[in-house]
Design a protein around this motif. Structure first.
Motif, PDB file in Angstrom:
ATOM      1  N   LEU A 108      -8.633  18.912  14.631  1.00 61.74           N
ATOM      2  CA  LEU A 108      -9.292  17.620  14.464  1.00 61.74           C
ATOM      3  C   LEU A 108     -10.721  17.819  13.971  1.00 61.74           C
ATOM      4  CD1 LEU A 108      -9.263  14.557  14.665  1.00 61.74           C
ATOM      5  CD2 LEU A 108      -9.876  14.774  17.086  1.00 61.74           C
ATOM      6  N   GLU A 109     -11.396  18.813  14.506  1.00 61.60           N
ATOM      7  CA  GLU A 109     -12.756  19.128  14.062  1.00 61.60           C
ATOM      8  C   GLU A 109     -12.775  19.422  12.564  1.00 61.60           C
ATOM      9  OE1 GLU A 109     -15.593  22.927  14.660  1.00 61.60           O
ATOM     10  OE2 GLU A 109     -15.035  21.932  16.528  1.00 61.60           O
ATOM     11  N   GLN A 110     -11.840  20.229  12.102  1.00 57.49           N
ATOM     12  CA  GLN A 110     -11.777  20.568  10.677  1.00 57.49           C
ATOM     13  C   GLN A 110     -11.472  19.331   9.834  1.00 57.49           C
ATOM     14  OE1 GLN A 110      -8.844  23.689  10.912  1.00 57.49           O
ATOM     15  NE2 GLN A 110     -10.409  25.287  11.069  1.00 57.49           N
ATOM     16  N   GLU A 111     -10.560  18.492  10.295  1.00 53.54           N
ATOM     17  CA  GLU A 111     -10.214  17.257   9.577  1.00 53.54           C
ATOM     18  C   GLU A 111     -11.443  16.352   9.437  1.00 53.54           C
ATOM     19  OE1 GLU A 111      -7.608  13.228  10.382  1.00 53.54           O
ATOM     20  OE2 GLU A 111      -6.908  15.089  11.289  1.00 53.54           O
ATOM     21  N   ILE A 112     -12.190  16.196  10.520  1.00 51.28           N
ATOM     22  CA  ILE A 112     -13.369  15.324  10.502  1.00 51.28           C
ATOM     23  C   ILE A 112     -14.457  15.915   9.613  1.00 51.28           C
ATOM     24  CG2 ILE A 112     -15.176  14.240  11.912  1.00 51.28           C
ATOM     25  CD1 ILE A 112     -12.219  13.179  12.370  1.00 51.28           C
ATOM     26  N   MET A 113     -14.608  17.233   9.628  1.00 54.84           N
ATOM     27  CA  MET A 113     -15.622  17.879   8.793  1.00 54.84           C
ATOM     28  C   MET A 113     -15.327  17.670   7.307  1.00 54.84           C
ATOM     29  SD  MET A 113     -16.471  21.335  10.938  1.00 54.84           S
ATOM     30  CE  MET A 113     -17.857  21.854   9.958  1.00 54.84           C
ATOM     31  N   VAL A 114     -14.053  17.627   6.940  1.00 53.74           N
ATOM     32  CA  VAL A 114     -13.668  17.351   5.551  1.00 53.74           C
ATOM     33  C   VAL A 114     -13.926  15.881   5.226  1.00 53.74           C
ATOM     34  CG1 VAL A 114     -11.687  17.187   3.990  1.00 53.74           C
ATOM     35  CG2 VAL A 114     -12.000  19.231   5.391  1.00 53.74           C
ATOM     36  N   ARG A 115     -13.597  15.001   6.152  1.00 52.48           N
ATOM     37  CA  ARG A 115     -13.766  13.556   5.933  1.00 52.48           C
ATOM     38  C   ARG A 115     -15.238  13.145   5.885  1.00 52.48           C
ATOM     39  NH1 ARG A 115     -12.144   9.894  10.797  1.00 52.48           N
ATOM     40  NH2 ARG A 115     -14.268  10.461  11.381  1.00 52.48           N
ATOM     41  N   ASP A 116     -16.039  13.652   6.815  1.00 50.12           N
ATOM     42  CA  ASP A 116     -17.416  13.179   6.983  1.00 50.12           C
ATOM     43  C   ASP A 116     -18.424  14.206   6.468  1.00 50.12           C
ATOM     44  OD1 ASP A 116     -16.157  11.065   8.255  1.00 50.12           O
ATOM     45  OD2 ASP A 116     -16.643  11.757  10.270  1.00 50.12           O
ATOM     46  N   LYS A 117     -18.633  14.219   5.178  1.00 53.25           N
ATOM     47  CA  LYS A 117     -19.613  15.119   4.562  1.00 53.25           C
ATOM     48  C   LYS A 117     -21.010  14.496   4.558  1.00 53.25           C
ATOM     49  CE  LYS A 117     -16.626  18.127   2.362  1.00 53.25           C
ATOM     50  NZ  LYS A 117     -16.400  19.240   3.238  1.00 53.25           N
ATOM     51  N   VAL A 118     -21.060  13.179   4.702  1.00 53.45           N
ATOM     52  CA  VAL A 118     -22.326  12.448   4.808  1.00 53.45           C
ATOM     53  C   VAL A 118     -22.287  11.670   6.121  1.00 53.45           C
ATOM     54  CG1 VAL A 118     -22.626  12.257   2.304  1.00 53.45           C
ATOM     55  CG2 VAL A 118     -21.518  10.398   3.560  1.00 53.45           C
ATOM     56  N   CYS A 119     -23.442  11.282   6.599  1.00 53.84           N
ATOM     57  CA  CYS A 119     -23.530  10.508   7.842  1.00 53.84           C
ATOM     58  C   CYS A 119     -22.690   9.244   7.706  1.00 53.84           C
ATOM     59  CB  CYS A 119     -24.995  10.170   8.130  1.00 53.84           C
ATOM     60  SG  CYS A 119     -25.209   9.094   9.568  1.00 53.84           S
ATOM     61  N   VAL A 120     -21.835   8.988   8.686  1.00 59.16           N
ATOM     62  CA  VAL A 120     -20.960   7.819   8.643  1.00 59.16           C
ATOM     63  C   VAL A 120     -21.733   6.514   8.763  1.00 59.16           C
ATOM     64  CG1 VAL A 120     -18.908   9.024   9.475  1.00 59.16           C
ATOM     65  CG2 VAL A 120     -20.467   7.963  11.130  1.00 59.16           C
ATOM     66  N   TYR A 121     -22.989   6.601   9.157  1.00 59.87           N
ATOM     67  CA  TYR A 121     -23.824   5.408   9.300  1.00 59.87           C
ATOM     68  C   TYR A 121     -24.749   5.197   8.109  1.00 59.87           C
ATOM     69  CZ  TYR A 121     -22.196   5.636  14.130  1.00 59.87           C
ATOM     70  OH  TYR A 121     -21.412   5.690  15.246  1.00 59.87           O
ATOM     71  N   CYS A 122     -25.606   6.173   7.823  1.00 57.23           N
ATOM     72  CA  CYS A 122     -26.642   5.959   6.796  1.00 57.23           C
ATOM     73  C   CYS A 122     -26.337   6.629   5.457  1.00 57.23           C
ATOM     74  CB  CYS A 122     -28.005   6.427   7.314  1.00 57.23           C
ATOM     75  SG  CYS A 122     -28.174   8.226   7.458  1.00 57.23           S
ATOM     76  N   GLY A 123     -25.317   7.493   5.408  1.00 56.48           N
ATOM     77  CA  GLY A 123     -24.942   8.134   4.151  1.00 56.48           C
ATOM     78  C   GLY A 123     -25.750   9.371   3.796  1.00 56.48           C
ATOM     79  N   THR A 124     -26.633   9.827   4.671  1.00 55.35           N
ATOM     80  CA  THR A 124     -27.415  11.040   4.427  1.00 55.35           C
ATOM     81  C   THR A 124     -26.491  12.246   4.323  1.00 55.35           C
ATOM     82  OG1 THR A 124     -29.363  10.208   5.572  1.00 55.35           O
ATOM     83  CG2 THR A 124     -29.136  12.600   5.468  1.00 55.35           C
ATOM     84  N   GLN A 125     -26.746  13.105   3.337  1.00 54.32           N
ATOM     85  CA  GLN A 125     -25.987  14.355   3.210  1.00 54.32           C
ATOM     86  C   GLN A 125     -26.221  15.175   4.470  1.00 54.32           C
ATOM     87  OE1 GLN A 125     -24.034  15.213   0.448  1.00 54.32           O
ATOM     88  NE2 GLN A 125     -23.301  16.902   1.710  1.00 54.32           N
TER      89      GLN A 125
END
Length: 112
Positions: free
Chosen positions: A10-27
């Motif tokens: 799950l950690e790996q899946e989320i790391m692929v999905r969330d490359k930027v902050c899910v809130y503000c979009g910061t890399q």
């Protein structure tokens, strides 16, 4: 499992999905350069503040600044905070996983 009890897959899946902050979009930065700001450091976020809920719908990655600001606030309350207003964060600008969480919290009130 990591120290937040998130299984490795799950950690790996989320790391692929969330490359930027899910809130503000910061890399997101997986490591902060020496002397650099930790504000963009990648942190693990329980969207609903319950560490027992370890699902792809409740685990996300966000920047340290947003995570610190949100703290233990309910997502639907935090999204209306001055922090979010000042950063241009709202129900329309957040990532899909956050939009879905807001829909679950607010039901039909949210039009996104």
């Amino acid at each position: 499992m990591n120290r937040w009890s998130i299984p490795k897959l799950l950690e790996q899946e989320i790391m692929v999905r969330d490359k930027v902050c899910v809130y503000c979009g910061t890399q997101l930065l997986d490591s902060v350069p020496r002397g650099g700001s930790r504000r963009a450091a990648a942190t693990w976020e329980h969207i609903i503040n319950d560490a027992r809920i370890v699902t792809r719908e409740n685990i996300a990655r966000c920047c340290a600044a947003c995570n610190s600001s949100k703290g233990t606030k309910m997502l639907s309350e935090w999204i209306q905070s001055n922090y979010c207003k000042n950063k241009g964060i709202n129900a329309h600008t957040v990532s899909g996983v956050i939009k879905e969480a807001l829909k679950r919290q607010l039901g039909s009130v949210l039009d996104i």
